[in-house]
Design a protein around this motif. Sequence first.
Motif, PDB file in Angstrom:
ATOM      1  N   SER A 116       0.795  -1.219   0.000  1.00 50.52           N
ATOM      2  CA  SER A 116       0.000   0.000   0.000  1.00 50.52           C
ATOM      3  C   SER A 116       0.830   1.274   0.000  1.00 50.52           C
ATOM      4  O   SER A 116       0.295   2.351  -0.251  1.00 50.52           O
ATOM      5  N   ASP A 117       2.120   1.190   0.273  1.00 50.16           N
ATOM      6  CA  ASP A 117       2.974   2.357   0.145  1.00 50.16           C
ATOM      7  C   ASP A 117       3.268   2.580  -1.343  1.00 50.16           C
ATOM      8  O   ASP A 117       3.621   1.629  -2.061  1.00 50.16           O
ATOM      9  N   PRO A 118       3.105   3.807  -1.851  1.00 52.79           N
ATOM     10  CA  PRO A 118       3.305   4.041  -3.285  1.00 52.79           C
ATOM     11  C   PRO A 118       4.662   3.587  -3.809  1.00 52.79           C
ATOM     12  O   PRO A 118       4.752   3.049  -4.925  1.00 52.79           O
ATOM     13  N   ASP A 119       5.722   3.773  -3.042  1.00 50.67           N
ATOM     14  CA  ASP A 119       7.037   3.332  -3.512  1.00 50.67           C
ATOM     15  C   ASP A 119       7.127   1.812  -3.560  1.00 50.67           C
ATOM     16  O   ASP A 119       7.803   1.250  -4.433  1.00 50.67           O
ATOM     17  N   ASP A 120       6.423   1.144  -2.639  1.00 51.75           N
ATOM     18  CA  ASP A 120       6.377  -0.316  -2.690  1.00 51.75           C
ATOM     19  C   ASP A 120       5.562  -0.792  -3.891  1.00 51.75           C
ATOM     20  O   ASP A 120       5.874  -1.821  -4.500  1.00 51.75           O
ATOM     21  N   VAL A 121       4.510  -0.032  -4.224  1.00 51.44           N
ATOM     22  CA  VAL A 121       3.730  -0.378  -5.420  1.00 51.44           C
ATOM     23  C   VAL A 121       4.615  -0.259  -6.657  1.00 51.44           C
ATOM     24  O   VAL A 121       4.592  -1.114  -7.545  1.00 51.44           O
ATOM     25  N   ARG A 122       5.426   0.790  -6.701  1.00 52.50           N
ATOM     26  CA  ARG A 122       6.325   0.955  -7.845  1.00 52.50           C
ATOM     27  C   ARG A 122       7.344  -0.176  -7.911  1.00 52.50           C
ATOM     28  O   ARG A 122       7.628  -0.685  -9.007  1.00 52.50           O
ATOM     29  N   ALA A 123       7.857  -0.584  -6.763  1.00 50.12           N
ATOM     30  CA  ALA A 123       8.805  -1.700  -6.750  1.00 50.12           C
ATOM     31  C   ALA A 123       8.132  -2.983  -7.221  1.00 50.12           C
ATOM     32  O   ALA A 123       8.752  -3.817  -7.894  1.00 50.12           O
ATOM     33  N   PHE A 124       6.856  -3.134  -6.883  1.00 48.81           N
ATOM     34  CA  PHE A 124       6.100  -4.324  -7.292  1.00 48.81           C
ATOM     35  C   PHE A 124       5.764  -4.279  -8.782  1.00 48.81           C
ATOM     36  O   PHE A 124       5.676  -5.323  -9.436  1.00 48.81           O
ATOM     37  N   LEU A 125       5.570  -3.055  -9.318  1.00 50.46           N
ATOM     38  CA  LEU A 125       5.212  -2.881 -10.729  1.00 50.46           C
ATOM     39  C   LEU A 125       6.249  -1.997 -11.429  1.00 50.46           C
ATOM     40  O   LEU A 125       5.993  -0.833 -11.736  1.00 50.46           O
ATOM     41  N   PRO A 126       7.421  -2.535 -11.715  1.00 51.41           N
ATOM     42  CA  PRO A 126       8.430  -1.719 -12.397  1.00 51.41           C
ATOM     43  C   PRO A 126       8.186  -1.598 -13.900  1.00 51.41           C
ATOM     44  O   PRO A 126       8.795  -0.744 -14.554  1.00 51.41           O
ATOM     45  N   GLU A 127       7.312  -2.429 -14.456  1.00 51.44           N
ATOM     46  CA  GLU A 127       7.177  -2.514 -15.915  1.00 51.44           C
ATOM     47  C   GLU A 127       6.499  -1.298 -16.553  1.00 51.44           C
ATOM     48  O   GLU A 127       6.975  -0.798 -17.590  1.00 51.44           O
ATOM     49  N   PRO A 128       5.377  -0.790 -16.042  1.00 49.05           N
ATOM     50  CA  PRO A 128       4.718   0.336 -16.716  1.00 49.05           C
ATOM     51  C   PRO A 128       5.589   1.593 -16.690  1.00 49.05           C
ATOM     52  O   PRO A 128       6.224   1.891 -15.670  1.00 49.05           O
ATOM     53  N   ARG A 129       5.585   2.343 -17.780  1.00 42.88           N
ATOM     54  CA  ARG A 129       6.334   3.600 -17.768  1.00 42.88           C
ATOM     55  C   ARG A 129       5.731   4.549 -16.739  1.00 42.88           C
ATOM     56  O   ARG A 129       6.442   5.149 -15.933  1.00 42.88           O
ATOM     57  N   TYR A 130       4.403   4.707 -16.797  1.00 43.24           N
ATOM     58  CA  TYR A 130       3.707   5.596 -15.878  1.00 43.24           C
ATOM     59  C   TYR A 130       2.929   4.774 -14.851  1.00 43.24           C
ATOM     60  O   TYR A 130       2.215   3.830 -15.208  1.00 43.24           O
ATOM     61  N   LEU A 131       3.046   5.149 -13.592  1.00 43.31           N
ATOM     62  CA  LEU A 131       2.258   4.551 -12.515  1.00 43.31           C
ATOM     63  C   LEU A 131       1.737   5.688 -11.655  1.00 43.31           C
ATOM     64  O   LEU A 131       2.510   6.555 -11.227  1.00 43.31           O
TER      65      LEU A 131
END
Length: 306
Positions: A218-233
């Motif tokens: 639920s932390d946005p940076d953790d979401v980014r770590a979980f989803l590195p593939e999309p250019r935009y998140l």
Amino acid sequence: MPDTSPLAVCVGEGLVSLVPTVAGPLEDSRTFRRSLAGAEWNTAVALASAGIDAAVVSRVGDDGFGRFLRAELRRHGVDDSAVQTDPDAPTGIYVKELVPLADGAVEARMHYYRTGSAASAISPATIADATVGRLIEAAALVHTSGITPALSSTAHAAQDAVFALPRGERLLSFDVNWRPALWRRREDEGGDVLTGYARRADVVFCTIADADAVFGVSDPDDVRAFLPEPRYLVVTSARGAIAFDGPDRTESSALDVPVVETIGAGDAFAAGFLAGILSGLSLTGSLARAHRIATRALTSTRDHVD
């Protein structure tokens, strides 16, 4: 449509929303206002309001509600040429129950009547239609959500067909839109399905609550770590949003406006952000545009901007 404006194609379910004119229990509600609804349709309307050429790919029934929805798209400047008419299945509807809150806002409770609807029968054949193909081929962006694959096995296959299309320079946008009622008794499957789409998209939107439910973070940076593939998140909450463009990160606070009701604000927010990136705005500028358009949905009981 002007050649200078990029085209965004939104693929998904349209619904007629019936909203009581006075807040209170449904059993006491005598009159209702009808309006266009459905996540991708709301997004298309908001994109058009932001100056982006928009089109919808969907299905409606051969009934008054279906004709109303198509007319509403045209009224808002959205191309309805790829909205197919089903001669047998009805157009889906939902009824809002408005519960008054102490601060003058209302809480909306939704009651859906979409089982067996025309939109739930969207299939790979829909995506293979020649009109749909021409629109998608011309599009700078295709927008979808996690609602479509939850509607039926054919709708799930249609979503797969969209993701399998050759992409080239076209962006593919995906709003997680976790709806636990649609995935009841198959929540794990739903989580896997939506995670797979998110990993394959170019642009991903999710709320903090949806990220926690679907991705387990639920932390946005953790979401980014979980989803590195999309250019935009873009990860949103009631307080604001954090957006990523590759390694770049920016955050912004929600605008301070009187909130009447929140349904549809996320769709308007997504449209504002997409309009920003399609117009060449920076990450910060795209977020600002997203917040401005979202406020127009927050101040109304309609699901879409007007």
